[in-house]
Motif scaffolding. Sequence first.
Motif, PDB file in Angstrom:
ATOM      1  N   TYR A 146     -20.681   5.965  40.889  1.00  0.00           N
ATOM      2  CA  TYR A 146     -20.133   4.771  40.228  1.00  0.00           C
ATOM      3  C   TYR A 146     -18.795   4.369  40.836  1.00  0.00           C
ATOM      4  CZ  TYR A 146     -17.986   1.888  36.610  1.00  0.00           C
ATOM      5  OH  TYR A 146     -17.344   0.877  35.950  1.00  0.00           O
ATOM      6  N   GLN A 147     -17.941   5.347  41.109  1.00  0.00           N
ATOM      7  CA  GLN A 147     -16.648   5.036  41.731  1.00  0.00           C
ATOM      8  C   GLN A 147     -16.826   4.498  43.150  1.00  0.00           C
ATOM      9  OE1 GLN A 147     -15.031   8.989  41.124  1.00  0.00           O
ATOM     10  NE2 GLN A 147     -13.624   8.231  39.535  1.00  0.00           N
ATOM     11  N   LEU A 148     -17.782   5.062  43.897  1.00  0.00           N
ATOM     12  CA  LEU A 148     -18.031   4.541  45.244  1.00  0.00           C
ATOM     13  C   LEU A 148     -18.573   3.122  45.196  1.00  0.00           C
ATOM     14  CD1 LEU A 148     -19.656   7.699  46.892  1.00  0.00           C
ATOM     15  CD2 LEU A 148     -17.345   6.834  47.255  1.00  0.00           C
ATOM     16  N   GLU A 149     -19.369   2.816  44.198  1.00  0.00           N
ATOM     17  CA  GLU A 149     -19.927   1.457  44.087  1.00  0.00           C
ATOM     18  C   GLU A 149     -18.861   0.452  43.686  1.00  0.00           C
ATOM     19  OE1 GLU A 149     -21.369  -2.009  42.201  1.00  0.00           O
ATOM     20  OE2 GLU A 149     -20.709  -0.308  40.962  1.00  0.00           O
ATOM     21  N   ARG A 164     -27.483   7.059  33.535  1.00  0.00           N
ATOM     22  CA  ARG A 164     -27.980   5.711  33.857  1.00  0.00           C
ATOM     23  C   ARG A 164     -26.960   4.911  34.667  1.00  0.00           C
ATOM     24  NH1 ARG A 164     -32.165   2.994  32.270  1.00  0.00           N
ATOM     25  NH2 ARG A 164     -32.645   4.613  30.722  1.00  0.00           N
ATOM     26  N   VAL A 165     -25.670   5.088  34.377  1.00  0.00           N
ATOM     27  CA  VAL A 165     -24.664   4.304  35.097  1.00  0.00           C
ATOM     28  C   VAL A 165     -24.652   4.661  36.578  1.00  0.00           C
ATOM     29  CG1 VAL A 165     -22.831   5.974  34.582  1.00  0.00           C
ATOM     30  CG2 VAL A 165     -22.233   3.595  35.094  1.00  0.00           C
ATOM     31  N   ASP A 166     -24.888   5.929  36.918  1.00  0.00           N
ATOM     32  CA  ASP A 166     -24.942   6.319  38.323  1.00  0.00           C
ATOM     33  C   ASP A 166     -26.223   5.849  38.993  1.00  0.00           C
ATOM     34  OD1 ASP A 166     -22.473   7.504  38.390  1.00  0.00           O
ATOM     35  OD2 ASP A 166     -23.194   9.504  37.914  1.00  0.00           O
ATOM     36  N   VAL A 167     -27.315   5.844  38.256  1.00  0.00           N
ATOM     37  CA  VAL A 167     -28.566   5.334  38.820  1.00  0.00           C
ATOM     38  C   VAL A 167     -28.439   3.849  39.140  1.00  0.00           C
ATOM     39  CG1 VAL A 167     -31.020   4.941  38.339  1.00  0.00           C
ATOM     40  CG2 VAL A 167     -29.953   7.093  37.665  1.00  0.00           C
TER      41      VAL A 167
END
Length: 425
Positions: free
Chosen positions: A68-71, A92-95
């Motif tokens: 999530y941080q990389l995105e 789910r947030v990482d997916v």
Amino acid sequence: MKGSRWFIIGIIAFLILMFAVEYHLPKKFVWIPTFSHNDSQPFGCAVFDSVLSTSLPKGYALSKKSLYQLEQEDSSQVRGILVVSNDLMLPRVDVESILKLAERGNKIMLVSTRFGSILQDTLEFYCTYSYFNANTLKKRVSSLALERDTIYWVGDSVYSSNLYRFYPQFIASHFLRTDSLPQRKLVEKDLMKQTTYEITDSDTAKIHNAYHPLLAFSRPWGKGEVILVSTPLLFTNYGMLDGNNATYLYRLLSQMGDLPIIRTEGYMKESAQAELSPFRYLLSQPPLRWALYLTMLAILLFMLFTARRTQRVIPVMREPENKSLEFTELIGTLYAQKKDCADLVRKKYIYFSEELRRDIQVDLDEVIDEERQVRRIAQKTGMDVDELCRFFRELRPVLDNEKIIISDVEMKRYIDKMNEIVKQI
């Protein structure tokens, strides 16, 4: 002083010898998967990261950030993202971040034995799970067993040699896939006999006759793709140094093309992310490093100067005081104030009769045979029998009647006579 000096020299020589022996002893391997950049054990990634950082042409870097941080980073550069873990249960947030990164053209490689239901439902795949037993692997490695499972590369036809052999514990998990989404097979496991696998999730899907279990495949997504690999133990120091099988890792990483690769450690366990030595941070900072050195030097000097034998303080020994006379005077004063001379005679008689019983075996409590006891006392002491008989006849009423009152003169006469008998024994 000379003996103390040799003692200190002996202690220092012993410590140096023990340090040298401990330093040259063979190191014991720890077969616990950590995937940590600081871990040089078989299932760490110190050697793995070092080799990739010097061999990948577009660069290789490490990060502690989550997907999530990389995105969320405002970066227009397309890159390859590598995540290696034994248990990658993504929320789910990482997916959703994985899909957004892939849509921009990034290539994400997820390497694990478990991926979580959210990712599996999103990309429509299922991965079997097999528990890793380090003891089984150590026994196989120590016995130099040659039996290995075969996997082969099916991703493209660029390479001439596509067979690799690994211990079964490294490739125990594999994918059971569906064909509803586009995919590209990369690595399969060779099976000599027919096997059957079932997906019990929702009890709706079943797959039979899986002759070649899938170990790695790619899902195109937007401008990029998501690469899934079920062999995380190969992405370690052991996998990199296991014969010529390092080419298997380079083939997988080559699927990211010419993109710079970043491996994130944001999904490792906290124990694996921690530094191996508690002094690592102290040694990394010059002021703290010098403070540590000075502390160790001060401790060493303290040990040297306090190791010699010091003279103990000699305590002052006072002669013990005799309190017997003081105690006797106190008891005598109490009896004098009470004027109970008969009770004092009775107390003296108790000690008197005990001395006769112990020394000449005469029991004065046997009143029935008192005359025989008196004659025995006369025989032992040489005193007159009649005199002793008169004394005990006069003493008996004082002993038997607690209400009798006698004078100080009588008390002194009775006690003196008892002392005289004891002296004559």
